[in-house]
Design a protein around this motif. Structure first.
Motif, PDB file in Angstrom:
ATOM      1  N   ALA A   6     -11.956 -23.231  50.644  1.00  0.00           N
ATOM      2  CA  ALA A   6     -11.945 -22.889  49.223  1.00  0.00           C
ATOM      3  C   ALA A   6     -11.115 -21.628  49.054  1.00  0.00           C
ATOM      4  O   ALA A   6     -11.205 -20.700  49.861  1.00  0.00           O
ATOM      5  N   ILE A   7     -10.285 -21.622  48.022  1.00  0.00           N
ATOM      6  CA  ILE A   7      -9.440 -20.463  47.715  1.00  0.00           C
ATOM      7  C   ILE A   7      -9.867 -19.942  46.356  1.00  0.00           C
ATOM      8  O   ILE A   7      -9.831 -20.666  45.363  1.00  0.00           O
ATOM      9  N   ILE A   8     -10.281 -18.678  46.308  1.00  0.00           N
ATOM     10  CA  ILE A   8     -10.703 -18.069  45.051  1.00  0.00           C
ATOM     11  C   ILE A   8      -9.550 -17.231  44.532  1.00  0.00           C
ATOM     12  O   ILE A   8      -9.180 -16.223  45.129  1.00  0.00           O
ATOM     13  N   LEU A  75      -9.730 -26.347  40.434  1.00  0.00           N
ATOM     14  CA  LEU A  75     -10.917 -26.202  39.602  1.00  0.00           C
ATOM     15  C   LEU A  75     -10.745 -24.959  38.743  1.00  0.00           C
ATOM     16  O   LEU A  75     -10.747 -23.834  39.254  1.00  0.00           O
ATOM     17  N   GLN A  76     -10.530 -25.153  37.435  1.00  0.00           N
ATOM     18  CA  GLN A  76     -10.369 -24.015  36.535  1.00  0.00           C
ATOM     19  C   GLN A  76     -11.745 -23.611  36.029  1.00  0.00           C
ATOM     20  O   GLN A  76     -12.283 -24.171  35.081  1.00  0.00           O
ATOM     21  N   THR A  77     -12.314 -22.631  36.682  1.00  0.00           N
ATOM     22  CA  THR A  77     -13.654 -22.176  36.352  1.00  0.00           C
ATOM     23  C   THR A  77     -13.829 -20.763  36.871  1.00  0.00           C
ATOM     24  O   THR A  77     -12.994 -20.260  37.631  1.00  0.00           O
ATOM     25  N   GLU A  78     -14.904 -20.125  36.472  1.00  0.00           N
ATOM     26  CA  GLU A  78     -15.160 -18.742  36.873  1.00  0.00           C
ATOM     27  C   GLU A  78     -16.246 -18.686  37.929  1.00  0.00           C
ATOM     28  O   GLU A  78     -17.368 -19.160  37.716  1.00  0.00           O
ATOM     29  N   VAL A  79     -15.909 -18.127  39.070  1.00  0.00           N
ATOM     30  CA  VAL A  79     -16.871 -17.962  40.156  1.00  0.00           C
ATOM     31  C   VAL A  79     -17.798 -16.796  39.831  1.00  0.00           C
ATOM     32  O   VAL A  79     -17.346 -15.723  39.415  1.00  0.00           O
ATOM     33  N   VAL A  80     -19.092 -17.012  40.033  1.00  0.00           N
ATOM     34  CA  VAL A  80     -20.054 -15.934  39.761  1.00  0.00           C
ATOM     35  C   VAL A  80     -20.700 -15.405  41.036  1.00  0.00           C
ATOM     36  O   VAL A  80     -21.161 -14.264  41.075  1.00  0.00           O
ATOM     37  N   SER A  81     -20.748 -16.232  42.096  1.00  0.00           N
ATOM     38  CA  SER A  81     -21.328 -15.754  43.354  1.00  0.00           C
ATOM     39  C   SER A  81     -20.860 -16.633  44.510  1.00  0.00           C
ATOM     40  O   SER A  81     -20.456 -17.787  44.310  1.00  0.00           O
ATOM     41  N   ILE A  82     -20.910 -16.055  45.686  1.00  0.00           N
ATOM     42  CA  ILE A  82     -20.553 -16.767  46.914  1.00  0.00           C
ATOM     43  C   ILE A  82     -21.591 -16.442  47.966  1.00  0.00           C
ATOM     44  O   ILE A  82     -21.954 -15.264  48.150  1.00  0.00           O
ATOM     45  N   HIS A  92     -20.511 -20.612  43.796  1.00  0.00           N
ATOM     46  CA  HIS A  92     -21.213 -20.983  42.571  1.00  0.00           C
ATOM     47  C   HIS A  92     -20.378 -20.546  41.373  1.00  0.00           C
ATOM     48  O   HIS A  92     -19.910 -19.400  41.329  1.00  0.00           O
ATOM     49  N   ASP A  93     -20.225 -21.437  40.390  1.00  0.00           N
ATOM     50  CA  ASP A  93     -19.493 -21.051  39.196  1.00  0.00           C
ATOM     51  C   ASP A  93     -20.436 -20.843  38.024  1.00  0.00           C
ATOM     52  O   ASP A  93     -21.654 -21.014  38.132  1.00  0.00           O
ATOM     53  N   ARG A  98     -21.446 -26.147  42.360  1.00  0.00           N
ATOM     54  CA  ARG A  98     -21.478 -25.574  43.703  1.00  0.00           C
ATOM     55  C   ARG A  98     -20.402 -26.232  44.553  1.00  0.00           C
ATOM     56  O   ARG A  98     -20.290 -27.446  44.598  1.00  0.00           O
ATOM     57  N   VAL A  99     -19.605 -25.423  45.199  1.00  0.00           N
ATOM     58  CA  VAL A  99     -18.529 -25.900  46.064  1.00  0.00           C
ATOM     59  C   VAL A  99     -18.762 -25.359  47.460  1.00  0.00           C
ATOM     60  O   VAL A  99     -18.911 -24.144  47.643  1.00  0.00           O
ATOM     61  N   GLN A 100     -18.807 -26.243  48.441  1.00  0.00           N
ATOM     62  CA  GLN A 100     -19.002 -25.840  49.829  1.00  0.00           C
ATOM     63  C   GLN A 100     -17.697 -26.002  50.605  1.00  0.00           C
ATOM     64  O   GLN A 100     -16.948 -26.960  50.388  1.00  0.00           O
ATOM     65  N   ALA A 101     -17.435 -25.052  51.494  1.00  0.00           N
ATOM     66  CA  ALA A 101     -16.208 -25.085  52.276  1.00  0.00           C
ATOM     67  C   ALA A 101     -16.437 -24.436  53.632  1.00  0.00           C
ATOM     68  O   ALA A 101     -17.236 -23.497  53.755  1.00  0.00           O
TER      69      ALA A 101
END
Length: 300
Positions: A6-8, A75-82, A92-93, A98-101
């Motif tokens: 996953a790339i933030i 994924l155009q969204t805002e990440v709030v926690s990892i 987590h957005d 939830r995206v796992q990588a």
């Protein structure tokens, strides 16, 4: 589904990392909130084949190129926690996704905190800038102001002599220069003004003069203002990453942080110089490291 990586962040570092990993046939979640730091900039410079490109056009071309690789999902969204999980990381957005990588690249960049000076923001990106390499050419041979509250102002002033000999250096009330440095600058014809600035005055994006708190005014047509740079996102700190001396996320020469499986690319790791070409190169280098580490794990 567990992605390979996953790339933030969807700036030049994150996009170039996604490109390299997509071409390596890795499954990638490229997560970006579409709020680029350079949105106010009219043009970006210093990137061969892209000199003068607008930030919006750069992103359009980049996403078009990355989108050619089916294993890259944007994924155009805002990440709030990892969080750290057994298989790698869970992102987590704001909507509950939830995206796992297995691996994670932080390409979240930095944000600028400018001195609170009236009139700055209407002029910023038009006649006031922060990077001489990015915008010095456009301001060449003009009467310029350099505003910085940091000791690096001495270096910046010397650097700007390459573009203009008509310089006024302002420390905005801070003792940023030693007596010897002031003498050396003045010996080159550079005016040093240490009193606080009350306002930048101009219209239609064009600086006309700088007004100081003591009533003094200095005519200028452009210049550079040094911001304080801080992390745009707290994820590196929350995950326990070590920091370097500039406040960036400490990495090795290949983009690996102090946390296994976690990488950082672009401005988030080294802070300066803040240019597209440096960030993109960092993304490419880091992506190569991610692919190498995944390859070794899969082979074993």
């Amino acid at each position: 589904m567990i992605y390979d990586c996953a790339i933030i962040g969807g700036g030049p570092a994150g996009l170039n990392a996604a490109l390299v990993l997509g071409r390596a046939r890795r499954s990638i979640a490229l997560i970006d909130s579409n709020r680029p730091r350079n949105a106010v900039t009219h043009a970006s410079h210093g990137f061969i084949t892209r000199d003068g490109v607008t930030p919006a056009e750069f992103r359009r071309i980049a996403y078009e190129e990355v989108g050619r690789y089916p294993s890259v999902e944007h994924l155009q969204t805002e990440v709030v926690s990892i969080g750290k999980i057994e298989s790698g990381f869970e992102v987590h957005d704001s909507s509950g996704l939830r995206v796992q990588a297995r691996k994670l690249i932080l390409a979240t960049g930095v944000k600028e905190i400018f001195p609170e000076i009236e009139g700055l923001y209407p002029l910023y990106g038009k006649s006031l800038f922060n990077c001489p390499y990015c915008d010095g050419w456009e301001l060449r041979d003009q009467p310029l102001v350099v505003v910085s509250e940091f000791p690096s102002v001495f270096h910046t002033a010397k650097l700007l002599l390459n573009w203009s000999k008509d310089l006024v250096v302002c420390t905005n009330g801070q003792a940023s220069l030693s007596d010897d440095q002031k003498k050396r600058l003045q010996s080159k014809g550079i005016v040093v003004m240490e009193q606080p600035i009350s306002a930048f005055v101009g219209q239609n994006g064009k600086l006309e003069y700088v007004r100081f708190a003591d009533g003094t005014q200095v005519l200028r047509s452009g210049g550079f203002v040094a911001p304080k740079l801080v992390q745009s996102a707290p994820f590196g700190e929350h995950l326990g990453c070590e920091r370097n001396e500039l406040g960036g996320i400490r990495t090795d020469e290949s983009g690996r942080t102090s946390i296994p499986g976690l990488y950082s690319a672009g401005d988030a790791s080294y802070f300066m110089p803040s240019q597209l070409i440096f960030a993109a190169a960092s993304g490419s280098r880091t992506a190569t490291s991610v692919n190498m580490d995944l390859t070794e794990e899969d082979f074993e």
